[in-house]
Scaffold this motif. Structure first.
Motif, mmCIF file in Angstrom:
data_model
loop_
_atom_site.group_PDB
_atom_site.id
_atom_site.type_symbol
_atom_site.label_atom_id
_atom_site.label_comp_id
_atom_site.label_asym_id
_atom_site.label_seq_id
_atom_site.Cartn_x
_atom_site.Cartn_y
_atom_site.Cartn_z
ATOM 1 N N ARG A 147 0.810 -1.384 0.004
ATOM 2 C CA ARG A 147 -0.109 0.006 -0.163
ATOM 3 C C ARG A 147 0.816 1.246 0.028
ATOM 4 O O ARG A 147 0.545 2.253 -0.364
ATOM 5 C CB ARG A 147 -0.898 0.020 1.019
ATOM 6 C CG ARG A 147 -0.007 0.099 2.569
ATOM 7 C CD ARG A 147 -1.345 0.179 3.610
ATOM 8 N NE ARG A 147 -0.651 0.224 5.215
ATOM 9 C CZ ARG A 147 -0.184 -0.824 5.723
ATOM 10 N NH1 ARG A 147 -0.246 -2.137 5.193
ATOM 11 N NH2 ARG A 147 0.273 -0.731 7.040
ATOM 12 N N THR A 148 2.069 1.244 0.426
ATOM 13 C CA THR A 148 2.825 2.545 0.559
ATOM 14 C C THR A 148 4.100 2.228 -0.737
ATOM 15 O O THR A 148 4.995 2.934 -0.893
ATOM 16 C CB THR A 148 3.891 2.569 1.772
ATOM 17 O OG1 THR A 148 4.698 1.399 1.751
ATOM 18 C CG2 THR A 148 2.729 2.721 2.746
ATOM 19 N N ARG A 149 3.809 1.698 -1.664
ATOM 20 C CA ARG A 149 4.756 1.314 -2.849
ATOM 21 C C ARG A 149 4.120 2.043 -4.043
ATOM 22 O O ARG A 149 3.111 2.140 -4.402
ATOM 23 C CB ARG A 149 4.753 -0.233 -2.970
ATOM 24 C CG ARG A 149 5.439 -0.964 -1.998
ATOM 25 C CD ARG A 149 7.068 -0.801 -1.797
ATOM 26 N NE ARG A 149 7.669 -1.435 -0.695
ATOM 27 C CZ ARG A 149 8.943 -1.760 -0.547
ATOM 28 N NH1 ARG A 149 9.603 -1.171 -1.547
ATOM 29 N NH2 ARG A 149 9.380 -2.347 0.348
ATOM 30 N N THR A 150 5.161 2.446 -4.903
ATOM 31 C CA THR A 150 4.996 3.152 -6.158
ATOM 32 C C THR A 150 5.418 1.755 -7.372
ATOM 33 O O THR A 150 6.208 0.928 -6.985
ATOM 34 C CB THR A 150 5.522 4.251 -6.475
ATOM 35 O OG1 THR A 150 7.138 3.917 -6.356
ATOM 36 C CG2 THR A 150 5.302 5.415 -5.599
ATOM 37 N N PHE A 151 4.653 1.926 -8.359
ATOM 38 C CA PHE A 151 4.989 0.810 -9.224
ATOM 39 C C PHE A 151 5.503 1.361 -10.469
ATOM 40 O O PHE A 151 5.025 2.468 -10.908
ATOM 41 C CB PHE A 151 3.702 -0.023 -9.619
ATOM 42 C CG PHE A 151 3.058 -0.593 -8.502
ATOM 43 C CD1 PHE A 151 3.347 -2.313 -8.560
ATOM 44 C CD2 PHE A 151 2.352 -0.145 -7.308
ATOM 45 C CE1 PHE A 151 2.958 -2.948 -7.414
ATOM 46 C CE2 PHE A 151 2.012 -0.898 -6.267
ATOM 47 C CZ PHE A 151 2.065 -2.189 -6.475
ATOM 48 N N PRO A 152 6.295 0.608 -11.133
ATOM 49 C CA PRO A 152 6.777 1.140 -12.650
ATOM 50 C C PRO A 152 5.648 0.979 -13.403
ATOM 51 O O PRO A 152 4.630 0.172 -13.296
ATOM 52 C CB PRO A 152 7.933 -0.116 -12.986
ATOM 53 C CG PRO A 152 7.542 -1.360 -12.234
ATOM 54 C CD PRO A 152 7.012 -0.541 -10.932
ATOM 55 N N ALA A 153 5.577 1.750 -14.433
ATOM 56 C CA ALA A 153 4.345 1.858 -15.234
ATOM 57 C C ALA A 153 4.922 1.802 -16.843
ATOM 58 O O ALA A 153 5.902 2.191 -17.032
ATOM 59 C CB ALA A 153 3.510 3.195 -15.149
ATOM 60 N N ALA A 154 4.033 1.221 -17.529
ATOM 61 C CA ALA A 154 4.398 1.153 -19.326
ATOM 62 C C ALA A 154 3.185 1.321 -19.963
ATOM 63 O O ALA A 154 2.170 0.829 -19.683
ATOM 64 C CB ALA A 154 5.019 -0.070 -19.610
ATOM 65 N N ASP A 222 1.487 15.100 -20.947
ATOM 66 C CA ASP A 222 0.047 14.997 -20.383
ATOM 67 C C ASP A 222 -0.320 13.713 -19.769
ATOM 68 O O ASP A 222 -0.830 13.525 -18.651
ATOM 69 C CB ASP A 222 -0.929 15.416 -21.394
ATOM 70 C CG ASP A 222 -0.876 16.925 -21.736
ATOM 71 O OD1 ASP A 222 -0.306 17.760 -20.905
ATOM 72 O OD2 ASP A 222 -1.327 17.336 -22.614
ATOM 73 N N LEU A 223 -0.058 12.819 -20.426
ATOM 74 C CA LEU A 223 -0.271 11.116 -20.090
ATOM 75 C C LEU A 223 0.348 10.933 -18.807
ATOM 76 O O LEU A 223 -0.294 10.392 -17.663
ATOM 77 C CB LEU A 223 -0.159 10.225 -21.042
ATOM 78 C CG LEU A 223 -0.483 8.907 -20.820
ATOM 79 C CD1 LEU A 223 -2.097 8.824 -20.629
ATOM 80 C CD2 LEU A 223 -0.288 7.911 -22.179
ATOM 81 N N PRO A 224 1.680 10.977 -18.663
ATOM 82 C CA PRO A 224 2.091 10.587 -17.461
ATOM 83 C C PRO A 224 1.982 11.445 -16.117
ATOM 84 O O PRO A 224 1.714 10.768 -15.276
ATOM 85 C CB PRO A 224 3.931 10.894 -17.721
ATOM 86 C CG PRO A 224 4.011 10.741 -19.321
ATOM 87 C CD PRO A 224 2.822 11.290 -19.805
ATOM 88 N N ASP A 225 1.861 12.584 -16.708
ATOM 89 C CA ASP A 225 1.306 13.577 -15.273
ATOM 90 C C ASP A 225 0.109 13.031 -14.860
ATOM 91 O O ASP A 225 -0.281 13.142 -13.833
ATOM 92 C CB ASP A 225 1.088 14.900 -15.858
ATOM 93 C CG ASP A 225 2.572 15.641 -15.877
ATOM 94 O OD1 ASP A 225 3.588 14.930 -15.751
ATOM 95 O OD2 ASP A 225 2.708 16.936 -16.504
ATOM 96 N N GLY A 238 13.440 7.007 -15.494
ATOM 97 C CA GLY A 238 13.557 5.317 -15.203
ATOM 98 C C GLY A 238 12.070 4.659 -14.816
ATOM 99 O O GLY A 238 12.009 3.593 -14.556
ATOM 100 N N GLY A 239 11.223 5.424 -14.448
ATOM 101 C CA GLY A 239 9.961 5.000 -13.944
ATOM 102 C C GLY A 239 8.924 4.514 -14.784
ATOM 103 O O GLY A 239 7.973 3.844 -14.623
ATOM 104 N N TRP A 240 9.060 4.981 -16.096
ATOM 105 C CA TRP A 240 8.205 4.842 -17.335
ATOM 106 C C TRP A 240 8.893 4.103 -18.333
ATOM 107 O O TRP A 240 9.893 4.443 -18.733
ATOM 108 C CB TRP A 240 7.589 6.175 -17.698
ATOM 109 C CG TRP A 240 6.346 6.568 -16.756
ATOM 110 C CD1 TRP A 240 6.382 6.983 -15.473
ATOM 111 C CD2 TRP A 240 5.052 6.477 -17.181
ATOM 112 N NE1 TRP A 240 5.286 7.236 -14.932
ATOM 113 C CE2 TRP A 240 4.434 7.080 -15.875
ATOM 114 C CE3 TRP A 240 4.212 6.237 -18.160
ATOM 115 C CZ2 TRP A 240 2.830 7.182 -15.919
ATOM 116 C CZ3 TRP A 240 2.835 6.360 -18.105
ATOM 117 C CH2 TRP A 240 2.219 6.769 -16.956
ATOM 118 N N GLY A 241 8.084 3.270 -19.060
ATOM 119 C CA GLY A 241 8.454 2.701 -20.435
ATOM 120 C C GLY A 241 7.546 2.792 -21.240
ATOM 121 O O GLY A 241 6.191 3.135 -20.963
#
Length: 378
Positions: A147-154, A222-225, A238-241
């Protein structure tokens, strides 16, 4: 029943078979002369051919995902488009969840066990583009220990015209990601699945068109924001692909090269390396030579600083027209000494869903290994 329904396909195939059998059975009775016999033969032939044509068309649409609904097929789809908000600070937020559902094939409908698919609507604050998408949230996203974690996103993009739903139902991105996580081959990842065609029916090739849709700005900012403001995903380098096939593959490579601080990795499946100009794109560059050059990845590799990002390209020795260009692209990237390049080269495989389904597991595993994530949320 919807255009992509298996029941519709089964009914049309059954009708085609029935009409074919009926034509063979009744033909001797209609072989004699006379207006009624001739009309009967013409009617049977026409009905049989229409049924076969409809069956082939439905199978093709099921395979490639050209149209998502009857309204989309007949040009009546008006739920997507470019929206310009002239009153800053008013109207809907940048991201709205409009529906939720289970992951196809998941063992449970409970999100903490099977994950969840959310249909969203994104409105770009800078580009003013409004478009739908599907978000896959892995089971871990809902589990208390994360619940306190962030996840990588693609971001996952279709080809043109494509349908975002096909990424969920036909290319099986969510189910494949869940299986790979369960097998320990990748980390849990949020997937944002959509069309690169954010201003249909125009194919914008992810270009900021002068006086037109600012598609590159939408995907780069816009989309990542919007997604980072709504979900627990990373927002730093490095958090997004980004992944895509065909047109989406070109967009994925270009966006990763142009915006390496946004997209730490880009995977182009069956991609091409230069934006086409045709009836679907219109004039993308409006005479702007700099814009045209930047959209040409060959030019970009030769004239611009090497981007600090990771790229993956795919092709087939037999069945893909981009094979030679892909080998050439790999050598060009290797020569710059900064950008990291990987590839998936199949012995054979056409430009279709079946080929991409064979490449997606390796692509997701590769992407997972190149993105940061899993940090404690602030």
């Amino acid at each position: 029943m919807g255009l992509t329904s298996d029941k519709v396909l089964a009914l049309v195939v059954a009708a085609a078979i029935g009409l074919f059998v009926g034509t063979v059975w009744l033909w001797p009775r209609l072989a004699r002369g006379g207006l009624r016999a001739v009309a009967g033969r013409v009617g049977l032939l026409l009905a049989t051919q229409l049924a076969i044509f409809a069956a082939v068309g439905l199978v093709t649409n099921q395979t490639f995902g050209f149209y998502a609904s009857w309204a989309d097929l007949f040009g009546q789809e008006d739920g997507q488009g470019v929206v310009v908000d002239h009153t800053p600070g008013r109207g809907p937020g940048p991201l709205e969840v409009v529906d939720t559902g289970r992951v196809p094939g998941a063992v449970s409908a409970r999100p903490e066990v099977g994950g969840q698919i959310q249909k969203i609507r994104v409105v770009g604050r800078t580009s003013h583009i409004a478009t739908p998408a599907f978000v896959y949230l892995p089971p871990e996203y809902f589990q208390p220990r994360y619940r306190t974690r962030t996840f990588p996103a693609a971001v996952v993009l279709t080809g043109y015209p494509g349908t975002a739903r096909a990424l969920v139902d036909k290319l099986d991105y969510p189910r494949t990601a869940g299986r790979l996580v369960a097998d320990g081959r990748m980390r849990p990842m949020v997937l944002v699945m959509m069309r690169p065609t954010v201003a249909p029916p125009r194919d914008t090739e992810c270009v900021d068109i002068p006086g037109g849709p600012q598609t590159e700005t939408f995907f780069a900012k816009d989309l990542p924001d919007a997604v980072s403001g709504h979900y627990r995903v990373g927002h730093g380098p490095g958090g997004w692909g980004i992944i895509g096939d065909s047109t989406g593959g070109y967009c994925a490579l270009k966006l990763a090269m142009h915006h390496p601080r946004v997209y730490g990795a880009g995977a182009g499946l069956s991609a091409y390396y230069k934006a086409p100009i045709d009836a679907t794109t219109g004039d993308l560059f409006q005479g702007d030579a700099e814009l045209r050059n930047r959209a040409n990845l060959w030019w970009y590799l030769k004239h611009m600083p090497a981007p600090d990002t990771s790229l993956l390209v795919s092709s087939s020795k037999v069945g893909e027209s981009n094979y030679k260009d892909t080998l050439k692209f790999i050598e060009r990237v290797k020569a710059n000494g900064v950008t990291r390049i990987s590839s998936i080269i199949l012995e054979s495989g056409g430009h279709n869903f079946n080929t991409w389904r064979r490449e997606i597991p390796g692509t997701l595993e590769w992407m997972s290994g190149r993105l940061s994530g899993g940090r404690v949320a602030a």
